[in-house]
Motif scaffolding. Structure first.
Motif, PDB file in Angstrom:
ATOM      1  N   THR A  87       1.736   4.944  -7.555  1.00 40.68           N
ATOM      2  CA  THR A  87       0.877   6.121  -7.450  1.00 40.68           C
ATOM      3  C   THR A  87       1.351   7.053  -6.350  1.00 40.68           C
ATOM      4  O   THR A  87       1.806   6.608  -5.333  1.00 40.68           O
ATOM      5  CB  THR A  87      -0.577   5.724  -7.110  1.00 40.68           C
ATOM      6  OG1 THR A  87      -0.564   4.776  -6.069  1.00 40.68           O
ATOM      7  CG2 THR A  87      -1.267   5.201  -8.319  1.00 40.68           C
ATOM      8  N   ASP A 127       6.164   5.038   2.877  1.00 40.64           N
ATOM      9  CA  ASP A 127       6.607   6.380   2.461  1.00 40.64           C
ATOM     10  C   ASP A 127       6.560   7.343   3.637  1.00 40.64           C
ATOM     11  O   ASP A 127       7.501   8.056   3.927  1.00 40.64           O
ATOM     12  CB  ASP A 127       5.667   6.956   1.382  1.00 40.64           C
ATOM     13  CG  ASP A 127       5.917   6.340   0.020  1.00 40.64           C
ATOM     14  OD1 ASP A 127       6.671   5.357  -0.053  1.00 40.64           O
ATOM     15  OD2 ASP A 127       5.350   6.851  -0.960  1.00 40.64           O
ATOM     16  N   GLU A 135       0.822  -1.219   0.000  1.00 36.40           N
ATOM     17  CA  GLU A 135       0.000   0.000   0.000  1.00 36.40           C
ATOM     18  C   GLU A 135       0.854   1.266   0.000  1.00 36.40           C
ATOM     19  O   GLU A 135       0.336   2.365  -0.179  1.00 36.40           O
ATOM     20  CB  GLU A 135      -0.909   0.027   1.229  1.00 36.40           C
ATOM     21  CG  GLU A 135      -1.764  -1.200   1.405  1.00 36.40           C
ATOM     22  CD  GLU A 135      -3.045  -1.130   0.583  1.00 36.40           C
ATOM     23  OE1 GLU A 135      -3.674  -0.070   0.590  1.00 36.40           O
ATOM     24  OE2 GLU A 135      -3.370  -2.138  -0.065  1.00 36.40           O
ATOM     25  N   GLY A 136       2.123   1.114   0.249  1.00 38.39           N
ATOM     26  CA  GLY A 136       3.009   2.277   0.190  1.00 38.39           C
ATOM     27  C   GLY A 136       2.971   3.174   1.412  1.00 38.39           C
ATOM     28  O   GLY A 136       3.435   4.302   1.376  1.00 38.39           O
ATOM     29  N   TYR A 163      13.300  -0.679  -0.540  1.00 43.53           N
ATOM     30  CA  TYR A 163      11.895  -0.271  -0.619  1.00 43.53           C
ATOM     31  C   TYR A 163      11.678   0.501  -1.915  1.00 43.53           C
ATOM     32  O   TYR A 163      12.417   1.426  -2.231  1.00 43.53           O
ATOM     33  CB  TYR A 163      11.564   0.601   0.581  1.00 43.53           C
ATOM     34  CG  TYR A 163      10.174   1.182   0.549  1.00 43.53           C
ATOM     35  CD1 TYR A 163       9.066   0.360   0.478  1.00 43.53           C
ATOM     36  CD2 TYR A 163       9.980   2.562   0.584  1.00 43.53           C
ATOM     37  CE1 TYR A 163       7.795   0.886   0.450  1.00 43.53           C
ATOM     38  CE2 TYR A 163       8.709   3.095   0.563  1.00 43.53           C
ATOM     39  CZ  TYR A 163       7.618   2.254   0.494  1.00 43.53           C
ATOM     40  OH  TYR A 163       6.366   2.783   0.460  1.00 43.53           O
ATOM     41  N   SER A 164      10.647   0.090  -2.669  1.00 42.74           N
ATOM     42  CA  SER A 164      10.469   0.749  -3.962  1.00 42.74           C
ATOM     43  C   SER A 164       9.186   1.550  -4.024  1.00 42.74           C
ATOM     44  O   SER A 164       8.832   2.055  -5.085  1.00 42.74           O
ATOM     45  CB  SER A 164      10.514  -0.286  -5.082  1.00 42.74           C
ATOM     46  OG  SER A 164       9.508  -1.243  -4.865  1.00 42.74           O
ATOM     47  N   SER A 165       8.498   1.692  -2.903  1.00 45.88           N
ATOM     48  CA  SER A 165       7.290   2.504  -2.882  1.00 45.88           C
ATOM     49  C   SER A 165       6.269   1.963  -3.884  1.00 45.88           C
ATOM     50  O   SER A 165       6.341   0.811  -4.278  1.00 45.88           O
ATOM     51  CB  SER A 165       7.621   3.955  -3.179  1.00 45.88           C
ATOM     52  OG  SER A 165       6.514   4.766  -2.949  1.00 45.88           O
ATOM     53  N   THR A 166       5.318   2.793  -4.288  1.00 40.68           N
ATOM     54  CA  THR A 166       4.315   2.344  -5.244  1.00 40.68           C
ATOM     55  C   THR A 166       4.268   3.307  -6.410  1.00 40.68           C
ATOM     56  O   THR A 166       4.843   4.386  -6.353  1.00 40.68           O
ATOM     57  CB  THR A 166       2.924   2.317  -4.593  1.00 40.68           C
ATOM     58  OG1 THR A 166       2.673   3.604  -4.043  1.00 40.68           O
ATOM     59  CG2 THR A 166       2.838   1.273  -3.519  1.00 40.68           C
TER      60      THR A 166
END
Ligand SMILES: Nc1ncnc2c1ncn2[C@@H]1O[C@H](COP(=O)(O)OP(=O)(O)OP(=O)(O)O)[C@@H](O)[C@H]1O
Ligand SMILES: [Mg+2]
Lengths: 282, 373
Positions: free
Chosen positions: A282, A116, A112-113, A277-280
């Motif tokens: 969007t 961040d 779900e990111g 961690y590559s985040s999402t």
């Protein structure tokens, strides 16, 4: 007040202590934040407490029923097993209190990111994930555990000396750290493999194995429960020590060592993982 | 609700803020943009994502564990720029251009695949904890606040996290309220706020520690005209009063026109343009357009002559046509005369090409730009 010049942080040990103190203070802020939410949904809290207590009693009744069929378990009497069972509930409870976010870490934070946001705050990311929410109901597991131990020692005629109480605190904490570290290590897998289900459920079931004397298991299983996923080591040897049973080898002194090793591995993997961690999108 | 012009209040409130400005001695100004005084240095910055095609079903997900078809996407591809203190820069580009990815690297969320970032003396991902104290971040798509608790509780916790004194906190809260009108919903949980209300709170939260640098990823997305205006005025005000440096991405070019003198256009991970908005217009505003409506459709055929002369004729709707031309090569009055001679015109409008059109053509690769820095 932030300025344009880099903030001079104390380095080395002083810096570490400084950060430790800040995080210690923040723990209470995070906890009171959580408490406010729970208080505003009181009904929900009591229902959840009742159901989790019922689950603890249900699992415990299995031991009672078992000992109505057999007088001993690998040379262990009912009271002794109850003591061990009670002790193992302490790290289990500690783990449950902070595990809520770990258990769903892959979904909630990675996919779900939400991670961040965690990385944007000037405090430890692990601290935030562990303490952003709690499952305070699980204090009942710790309480039940203590009660079982107290009941068992009364029937065994063992006295609680201050040294034993200190041992209980110390080993309880070490075992708690081991439980949490194991699940932390599993959680870091999410940094590399974004699969929704995760690897927690099977390992979660392993916790139940730590509630019984290790001597009832085969050598392979014992090895596994001591050195691979050390839930057995964490609860069995300290209990043996506190019960004063003579058994060899006595691994109790190794429990804090294993706790430190697992925690170090967990924290290192965590820090390494955050870099992946590559985040999402969007 | 009429948006009153925003002025930052002097007096007790503004004592809680520092001016994020270091006055350089008059003669020591280095004209070079790569001067050591730049706040943000980015060089050859790239981020590659490795994604894989997921197979469906139970068997598929088992296969996924072992065999993966990887595909690498260069979301950001050797980007370089510098930003000076106090600048307000618009970072624009079509969907998937790499804007958010850049912002995430600049804010220390993502570790770059390669390249260098130096901001305010920090390497973001390496000194994350110290660095993030000096920045404020708003992601329009996702709130940074805690979902279940009242906004004010979030703010209080942030105060502790950022170690802001109670005095500064109170002064700033009052101040934000004066501009953003957040008082009314401070006691509402974030999940119950409307998008516009939430965005104001997010903006206030990002500035609670008075950072000298502010990153905004689509701060006006989904907002109504009034809310957009409020936020723009707020940004202008903090930029003017505190020299807060702002980097913002947006799809709303009005944001850019109202806020930023400088824009960077990015597409497919590469910077296509970096310079003043005014210069971009000048460079591309050689193109003018004449829009005209015909009296009736039968005359449409007469317009073919213009196409044969090398002019672009587009049909806008049934009777309306548009001719784009280079005003250096074609005389406007001559062209109008030609049109009036050729067809019966009901209405006619001459205009500069709107900035949206320019940007659209840049995205489509039709307009050619020199990347000027
Ligand atoms: N976490 C990720 N994993 C894989 N690919 C990603 C990830 N994040 C972004 N991408 C890809 O990188 C490219 C750039 O994405 P980015 O989010 O930076 O675009 P953007 O300019 O912000 O677009 P938008 O205007 O739609 O927000 C896209 O092709 C996207 O699919
Ligand atoms: Mg984006």
């Amino acid at each position: 007040m932030p300025t344009l010049t880099p903030i001079s942080e104390k380095s080395g040990i002083a810096g570490l202590l400084d950060a430790g103190e800040r995080h210690f203070g923040l723990f209470f802020d995070y906890f009171s934040q959580y408490a406010k939410v729970r208080v505003s949904y009181r009904g929900d809290f009591f229902i959840s407490l009742a159901t989790s207590f019922a689950a603890t009693i249900f699992a415990l009744s299995f031991v009672v029923v078992l000992f109505q069929k057999v007088p001993q378990l690998a040379g262990w009497r009912f009271e002794e097993v109850l003591f061990l069972y009670g002790f193992s509930l302490i790290p289990y409870g500690i783990f449950n209190i902070v595990s809520l976010n770990l258990y769903d870490f892959g979904n909630n934070y990675i996919i779900e990111g939400k991670f961040d946001r965690v990385l944007l705050r000037p405090i430890s990311s692990l601290f935030q994930v562990l303490f952003e929410t709690f499952r305070i109901e699980s204090l009942q597991e710790v309480a039940t555990g203590v009660f079982c131990m107290w009941w068992a020692t009364r029937h065994l005629g063992l006295a609680w000396t201050p040294a034993k109480v200190a041992m209980l605190f110390f080993f309880g904490l070490c075992a708690g750290i081991i439980y949490i570290s194991v699940f932390l290590i599993l959680s870091t897998v999410s940094f590399w493999f974004e699969d929704r289900i995760g690897v927690h459920p099977p390992v979660w079931n392993v916790m139940a194995f730590g509630r019984y004397p290790l001597s009832i298991y085969s050598g392979m299983v014992q090895f596994f429960l001591c050195w691979i996923i050390p839930f057995g080591l964490a609860s069995f040897y300290p209990s043996v020590r506190m019960l004063g049973r003579t058994i060899s080898p006595q691994y109790a002194p190794l429990v804090p060592v294993v706790a430190v090793v697992f925690l170090t591995i967990a924290i290192s993997l965590w820090n390494f993982g955050t870099r992946h961690y590559s985040s999402t999108g969007t | 609700m009429a948006a009153a012009p925003v002025r930052l209040i002097r007096g007790p409130a503004s004592r809680a803020f520092v001016q994020h400005q270091r006055r350089a001695p008059v003669n020591a100004r280095i004209p070079n943009r790569m001067s050591a005084d730049s706040l943000i240095h980015v060089q050859e910055l790239s981020k590659h994502f490795r994604t894989f095609k997921r197979r469906e079903g139970v068997w598929g997900s088992i296969q996924n564990l072992f065999v993966r078809d990887y595909r690498t996407v260069a979301a950001v591809d050797r980007v370089g720029f510098t930003i000076e203190r106090g600048e307000m820069v618009g970072y624009i580009g079509p969907n998937g251009a790499g804007k958010s990815t850049t912002i995430k690297m600049l804010t220390g969320i993502l570790v770059p695949t390669s390249g260098e970032i130096r901001i305010n003396g920090y390497v973001p991902y390496r000194q994350r904890r110290q660095y993030v104290k000096t920045i404020g971040v708003v992601f329009g798509q996702r709130t940074q606040l805690w979902w279940d608790i009242a906004v004010i509780e979030s703010f209080k916790l942030l105060r502790r996290i950022y170690d802001v004194s109670q005095r500064d906190f109170d002064a700033r809260m009052e101040h934000f309220d004066a501009i953003l009108n957040i008082r009314d919903y401070l006691h509402t949980p974030v999940r119950k706020l409307s998008l516009g209300e939430r965005m104001r709170c997010d903006l206030a939260a990002a500035l609670l520690h008075n950072p000298p640098l502010l990153f905004l990823d689509e701060p006006t997305i989904g907002l109504d005209v009034v809310a957009k205006d409020h936020i723009r005025q707020f940004l202008r005000a903090i930029n003017r009063e505190f020299r807060t440096t702002v980097l913002l991405t947006t799809h709303d070019l009005d944001d850019i026109e109202e806020l930023c003198r400088r824009i960077m256009i990015i597409d497919h991970g590469k910077v296509l343009y970096d310079g003043h908005l005014a210069q971009l217009k000048q460079q591309l505003l050689r193109t003018k357009q004449i829009k005209f409506a015909l009296k009736d459709r039968t005359q449409a055929g007469c317009l073919d002559a213009f196409s044969r002369d090398g002019l672009e004729v587009d049909q806008v709707d049934e009777l309306t046509y548009r001719i784009r031309f280079d005003r250096v090569k074609v005389s406007t009055s001559g062209l109008i005369r030609k049109i009036l001679d050729a067809v019966d015109v009901r209405d006619l409008l001459i205009e500069d090409e709107p900035i949206e059109e320019i940007i659209k053509r840049i995205y489509a690769g039709e307009a050619h730009l020199e990347v000027s820095v």
